[in-house]
Scaffold this active site. Structure first.
Site, PDB file in Angstrom:
ATOM      1  N   ASP A 152       0.926  -1.320  -0.016  1.00 42.86           N
ATOM      2  CA  ASP A 152      -0.047  -0.092   0.075  1.00 42.86           C
ATOM      3  C   ASP A 152       0.981   1.288  -0.013  1.00 42.86           C
ATOM      4  O   ASP A 152       1.991   1.271   0.423  1.00 42.86           O
ATOM      5  CB  ASP A 152      -0.750   0.028   1.045  1.00 42.86           C
ATOM      6  CG  ASP A 152      -2.243   0.917   1.167  1.00 42.86           C
ATOM      7  OD1 ASP A 152      -2.309   1.569  -0.113  1.00 42.86           O
ATOM      8  OD2 ASP A 152      -2.948   0.858   1.993  1.00 42.86           O
ATOM      9  N   CYS A 201     -14.922 -24.821  16.813  1.00 44.92           N
ATOM     10  CA  CYS A 201     -14.054 -25.019  15.611  1.00 44.92           C
ATOM     11  C   CYS A 201     -13.015 -26.160  15.751  1.00 44.92           C
ATOM     12  O   CYS A 201     -12.748 -26.481  16.930  1.00 44.92           O
ATOM     13  CB  CYS A 201     -13.127 -23.840  15.449  1.00 44.92           C
ATOM     14  SG  CYS A 201     -11.689 -23.502  14.237  1.00 44.92           S
TER      15      CYS A 201
END
Length: 494
Positions: free
Chosen positions: A93, A279
């Site tokens: 970026d 999970c």
């Protein structure tokens, strides 16, 4: 035609593609997640991202490196790949985020692009203007003009094999986003981030986010790889992919872990609130919630970040498989039930069904009708549009079932919600093989009635009779007056 991006599979607006990154000598399969790396922090090392999580690409901030004397010198001396110790592709970026946060930065597009090339970035970004949502149109237009000027500077810069992004701005104005997409697509630049959407996602404005992406996509070509800047929560990946996004960058895995937040595809939970870990990743099978809470702060943060990454990468793989199997919208529908604003986003996605239909495959495995939103899917839109291609006899019976009067007509076609009418010879063709619940909802009936209306519209001289199983009067009102009705339950007439 952009040589760096090739689409292999599609479903709705989603696609599996290959992004060739020549400077890194790698090909990244999309949809792809770019974990955000802060060069000053090491929550999860870039090498571990590659070896344990399968990351093929990541993103870091060249402006932070540029402004830090130590990092600046090390990056110039060693190169970005050695500095981060990452074998895949690295996108950088430019400082636009800092510009949006603080109002100014001390680097130009020319300077930051040259620096990104010098340190070995594989995909660079110019300094665009990330205009916030809901600003006056005049400001968004002026900011867009500046961004477009900087894209032209980037296009003229000597960047060698480095790919360069062309951010698509325009705030929350579809006309500006579409214009920005068209301008960016007309450059020789390579990757197309849809920018300044983080405020929308932070406020759960997924409906506005979809409108923004849809407008940008209308301006961009089909061969344009689309990056949704700052979209890091796995809950919304399927929705964004279905609208046509290919790349996502995520700092959420680390930022949320720092605050003891645990990611799931249905939202975010605080670790303090969990009695079970829902999970089966390596972290969640090793620890109980109490054991995770008892870890020292740095270790707990690292383990939570690892869990968050496992969940995030698993969702990307799940989305790819859904595209390959042709059931991406079924996955989107599941995710949409996780939060009311996600449902708003899904319904807005279906507002663009005609746009999605252009890239949606003509044939897939199955069509599951699972809610009234299914009546607005691209497959239904396509069927209605293609009714004009069918040859219609002078007298035609459209029937939901067997009709005792079928011998009174030149032909008898089936009519089934949500698609409406079709010749019996097409009964085994996708999507008319759809699995539809027996308790048909009103949206499916209305879509079928709209299909009948469309057939009559394009065949005004045909005498059409509709044999239905007790359709409500409000649904039958959608059918032209010229159509006769037979109620298969024994009640004739409207």
């Amino acid at each position: 035609m952009r040589e760096c991006f090739e689409v292999r599979d599609t479903d709705a607006g989603g696609r599996i593609g290959e992004l060739t990154v020549p400077r890194a000598d790698v090909t990244v399969e999309t949809p792809a997640l770019l974990p955000v790396i802060n060069p000053n922090l090491d929550t999860i090392s870039p090498r571990r991202l590659a070896t344990e999580f399968g990351a093929e690409i990541l993103i870091t901030n060249s402006y932070i490196i540029h402004g830090d004397d130590t990092l600046h010198e090390r990056a110039l001396e060693k190169g970005l790949h050695e500095l981060l110790d990452f074998p895949g592709a690295i996108m950088t970026d430019s400082g636009s985020f800092q510009l949006s946060e603080y109002g100014e930065i001390d680097v130009t597009t020319e300077e930051i692009l040259a620096f990104q090339r010098e340190i070995g970035s594989d995909i660079a970004t110019p300094v665009d203007i990330p205009t916030p949502p809901d600003v006056p149109h005049e400001r968004a237009d002026a900011d867009l003009e500046t961004t477009q000027e900087r894209l032209e500077i980037a296009e003229a810069a000597d960047t060698g094999e480095m790919l360069v992004s062309a951010p698509v701005q325009g705030s929350t104005y579809p006309d500006l986003r579409e214009r920005a997409g068209r301008h960016a697509d007309g450059t020789d630049l390579d990757v197309f981030p849809v920018g300044a959407v983080v405020p929308l996602m932070n406020d759960y404005r997924y409906d506005d986010m979809i409108d923004v992406v849809a407008a940008a996509k209308r301006g961009l070509g089909a061969d344009a790889p689309v990056h949704l800047f700052g979209a890091g929560h796995p809950m919304m990946f399927a929705l964004a992919v279905a609208m046509g996004c290919d790349l996502f960058d995520s700092a959420a895995y680390a930022l949320y872990a720092r605050d003891d937040r645990y990611l799931t595809v249905r939202g975010t939970r605080h670790l303090a609130d969990l009695e079970y870990l829902p999970c089966s990743c390596a972290v969640c099978t090793e620890y109980s919630p109490d054991e995770l809470r008892a870890l020292p702060d740095d270790e707990r943060e690292s383990e939570l970040a690892a869990h968050n990454l496992h969940v995030t990468f698993a969702e990307i793989r799940r989305i790819k498989e859904a595209i390959r199997a042709g059931n991406l919208l079924e996955l989107v529908e599941q995710r949409a039930r996780a939060h009311p604003t996600m449902l708003d986003g899904y319904r807005t996605l279906l507002d663009h069904a005609a746009q999605l239909e252009r890239s949606d495959p003509v044939s897939k495995g199955s069509f599951f009708y699972t809610s009234h939103e299914s009546a607005r899917r691209p497959e239904v839109v396509r069927h209605h549009e293609r009714l004009e291609r069918l040859s219609v006899p002078d007298s035609l019976l459209l029937t939901e079932g067997d009709s005792p009067r079928s011998d009174e007509f030149d032909d008898a076609w089936r009519v089934e919600p949500p698609f409406g009418p079709f010749p019996r010879a097409l009964s085994r063709s996708y999507p008319l093989t759809a699995e539809v619940p027996e308790r048909t909802d009103r949206a499916a009936l209305e879509a079928a009635a709209d299909g009948v209306a469309r057939l009559v519209e394009v065949n005004p001289d045909a005498a059409v009779t509709l044999a239905h199983r007790g359709w409500p009067a409000g649904v039958l009102e959608r059918v032209p007056d010229s159509v006769d009705f037979v109620d298969l339950r024994g009640n004739d007439g409207r």
